[in-house]
Scaffold this motif. Sequence first.
Motif, short mmCIF file in Angstrom:
data_model
loop_
_atom_site.label_atom_id
_atom_site.label_comp_id
_atom_site.label_asym_id
_atom_site.label_seq_id
_atom_site.Cartn_x
_atom_site.Cartn_y
_atom_site.Cartn_z
N ALA A 19 0.85 -1.20 0.00
CA ALA A 19 0.00 0.00 0.00
C ALA A 19 0.88 1.25 0.00
CB ALA A 19 -0.92 0.00 1.22
N ALA A 20 1.96 1.24 0.77
CA ALA A 20 2.85 2.41 0.83
C ALA A 20 3.54 2.64 -0.51
CB ALA A 20 3.89 2.22 1.93
N LEU A 21 3.84 1.55 -1.22
CA LEU A 21 4.60 1.67 -2.47
C LEU A 21 3.70 1.79 -3.71
CD1 LEU A 21 7.47 -0.95 -1.86
CD2 LEU A 21 7.48 1.50 -1.45
N ASP A 22 2.38 1.80 -3.50
CA ASP A 22 1.44 1.84 -4.64
C ASP A 22 1.73 0.72 -5.64
OD1 ASP A 22 -0.11 4.08 -3.83
OD2 ASP A 22 1.53 5.41 -4.42
N ALA A 23 1.81 -0.48 -5.11
CA ALA A 23 2.06 -1.66 -5.97
C ALA A 23 0.79 -2.01 -6.74
CB ALA A 23 2.46 -2.84 -5.08
N ASP A 24 0.96 -2.81 -7.79
CA ASP A 24 -0.17 -3.33 -8.56
C ASP A 24 -0.24 -4.84 -8.38
OD1 ASP A 24 -1.07 -0.95 -9.74
OD2 ASP A 24 0.59 -1.02 -11.18
N LEU A 25 -1.45 -5.37 -8.34
CA LEU A 25 -1.66 -6.81 -8.19
C LEU A 25 -2.26 -7.35 -9.48
CD1 LEU A 25 -0.76 -7.27 -5.33
CD2 LEU A 25 -2.26 -5.34 -5.21
N VAL A 26 -1.62 -8.37 -10.04
CA VAL A 26 -2.09 -8.95 -11.30
C VAL A 26 -2.87 -10.22 -10.98
CG1 VAL A 26 -1.42 -9.80 -13.57
CG2 VAL A 26 -0.05 -8.02 -12.45
N VAL A 27 -4.07 -10.30 -11.54
CA VAL A 27 -4.99 -11.38 -11.20
C VAL A 27 -5.45 -12.06 -12.48
CG1 VAL A 27 -7.29 -11.84 -10.21
CG2 VAL A 27 -5.81 -10.11 -9.16
N ILE A 29 -4.90 -4.70 -10.56
CA ILE A 29 -5.65 -3.93 -9.55
C ILE A 29 -4.64 -3.17 -8.68
CG2 ILE A 29 -7.34 -4.10 -7.68
CD1 ILE A 29 -8.05 -6.91 -8.76
N PRO A 30 -4.79 -1.85 -8.55
CA PRO A 30 -3.89 -1.11 -7.65
C PRO A 30 -4.12 -1.55 -6.19
CG PRO A 30 -5.22 0.40 -9.01
CD PRO A 30 -5.77 -0.98 -9.22
N ALA A 31 -3.04 -1.55 -5.42
CA ALA A 31 -3.14 -1.99 -4.02
C ALA A 31 -4.23 -1.22 -3.27
CB ALA A 31 -1.79 -1.82 -3.32
N ALA A 32 -4.39 0.09 -3.60
CA ALA A 32 -5.38 0.91 -2.89
C ALA A 32 -6.80 0.39 -3.09
CB ALA A 32 -5.28 2.36 -3.37
N GLU A 33 -7.03 -0.35 -4.20
CA GLU A 33 -8.38 -0.88 -4.46
C GLU A 33 -8.50 -2.37 -4.13
OE1 GLU A 33 -9.23 0.04 -8.56
OE2 GLU A 33 -8.49 2.09 -8.23
N THR A 90 -1.55 -13.64 -9.52
CA THR A 90 -0.38 -14.24 -10.18
C THR A 90 0.90 -13.46 -9.94
OG1 THR A 90 -0.94 -13.05 -12.21
CG2 THR A 90 -1.69 -15.34 -12.04
N GLU A 91 0.79 -12.12 -9.90
CA GLU A 91 2.02 -11.33 -9.84
C GLU A 91 1.80 -10.07 -9.02
OE1 GLU A 91 4.80 -11.00 -13.41
OE2 GLU A 91 3.91 -9.01 -13.38
N ILE A 92 2.87 -9.63 -8.37
CA ILE A 92 2.86 -8.38 -7.62
C ILE A 92 3.90 -7.49 -8.29
CG2 ILE A 92 3.37 -7.33 -5.36
CD1 ILE A 92 2.32 -10.94 -5.53
N ARG A 93 3.47 -6.29 -8.73
CA ARG A 93 4.39 -5.36 -9.40
C ARG A 93 4.66 -4.18 -8.48
NH1 ARG A 93 1.37 -5.60 -15.12
NH2 ARG A 93 1.99 -7.72 -15.66
N ILE A 94 5.93 -4.02 -8.17
CA ILE A 94 6.30 -3.02 -7.16
C ILE A 94 7.23 -1.98 -7.79
CG2 ILE A 94 7.24 -2.68 -4.86
CD1 ILE A 94 6.80 -5.61 -4.30
N PRO A 95 6.85 -0.69 -7.73
CA PRO A 95 7.75 0.34 -8.26
C PRO A 95 9.11 0.30 -7.55
CG PRO A 95 5.61 1.28 -7.73
CD PRO A 95 5.61 -0.12 -7.18
N LYS A 96 10.17 0.47 -8.33
CA LYS A 96 11.50 0.52 -7.70
C LYS A 96 11.62 1.78 -6.86
CE LYS A 96 13.82 -2.00 -11.39
NZ LYS A 96 14.72 -1.90 -12.55
N LEU A 97 12.33 1.66 -5.76
CA LEU A 97 12.40 2.79 -4.82
C LEU A 97 13.37 3.88 -5.25
CD1 LEU A 97 12.31 1.49 -1.15
CD2 LEU A 97 10.67 2.87 -2.38
N GLY A 98 14.39 3.51 -6.00
CA GLY A 98 15.42 4.51 -6.33
C GLY A 98 16.10 5.00 -5.06
N PRO A 99 16.43 6.31 -5.02
CA PRO A 99 17.18 6.80 -3.84
C PRO A 99 16.32 7.14 -2.63
CG PRO A 99 16.96 8.53 -5.51
CD PRO A 99 16.24 7.33 -6.05
#
Length: 279
Positions: free
Chosen positions: A129-137, A146-150, A167-176
């Motif tokens: 939720a903090a990273l605004d990940a996406d969930l693939v179903v 589906i965005p984590a927020a939903e 099936t998959e969790i997509r997480i934005p890279k954090l960078g610095p």
Amino acid sequence: MIPAPFDYEIAESVDQAVELLGSRDDAKLLAGGHSLIPLLRLRFARPALLVDIGRVDELRYVRDAGEQLAIGAMTRHHDLHHDPLVQEHTPIVSYTAGLIGDPQVRHRGTIGGSVAHGDPASDLPTILAALDADLVVRGPGGERTIPAAEFFRGVFETALGPQDVLTEIRIPKLGPAGWSYVKFTRRAQDWATVGVAAVVRRSNGTIDEAAIALTNMGPKPVRAHAAEAALKTADDVNAAADVVAQESDPPSDTSGSAEYRRHLAQVLARRALEEAIAK
Ligand SMILES: Cc1cc2nc3c(=O)[nH]c(=O)nc-3n(C[C@H](O)[C@H](O)[C@H](O)COP(=O)(O)OP(=O)(O)OC[C@H]3O[C@@H](n4cnc5c(N)ncnc54)[C@H](O)[C@@H]3O)c2cc1C
């Protein structure tokens, strides 16, 4: 207690799992079993059919997907904790996976099971939720994201339908960005009484972006938007911590009252933000 009787099928692929889930009313997926088996033993869950996806290797991976990391749902907590790509690009995920339960739980439990279970005391959903990940179903109608927020809807409730496989969790890279996850437990290896995740992006000494999410402070992971705004406008950790529980609805249980949890969230938010800013 002994679980109520159920049938058992092994799925060899995601498509077969979707098909098997549709073959009976009240069929359930079995991943690592570390949340589902206790529920079966207590007879809180009485599925007619268990579809075991433990051998679906196509769901066990970590891949670099450009701006994001793509993580297969059957990736175990132990593997997340040790994976070099996860450590490099989303270190808060790797760190948090290492805090889950004990080695036995981490060797069996999966990120997909943790997310699909929808337990508000779980750690990884808060991080997603903090990273605004996406969930693939994947379900009978094909694939959707589906965005984590939903995705998280309530206690043990998610956007998954009865025939859906995460099936998959997509997480934005954090960078610095600086990050922290602070988890308070009554005993070592417990679920969080409260947890606070913080991600902070700074440039030229000022805070550009902040994401703060809370574990076990409501029926699903809570994004503390008021605290995020306070941190950005006032650049003051205390101002943010003061309002961190504003959007929460914490439970009262044997680990602590709602009032205690609100106070704890403030204390942990201060620690998490100081650590994230210092990184
Ligand atoms: C002693 C103990 C301590 C623990 N401590 C913690 C802790 O500190 N922090 C924490 O976060 N968790 C903790 N856990 C929970 C642990 O992380 C579980 O492994 C996790 O919540 C569930 O993952 P699993 O793979 O075992 O899923 P399972 O138990 O197999 O399944 C859980 C639910 O998700 C569904 N499901 C599983 N995979 C999928 C999928 N791919 N698509 C759709 N639905 C799916 C199942 O049908 C079931 O309803 C603990 C567990 C135990 C037993």
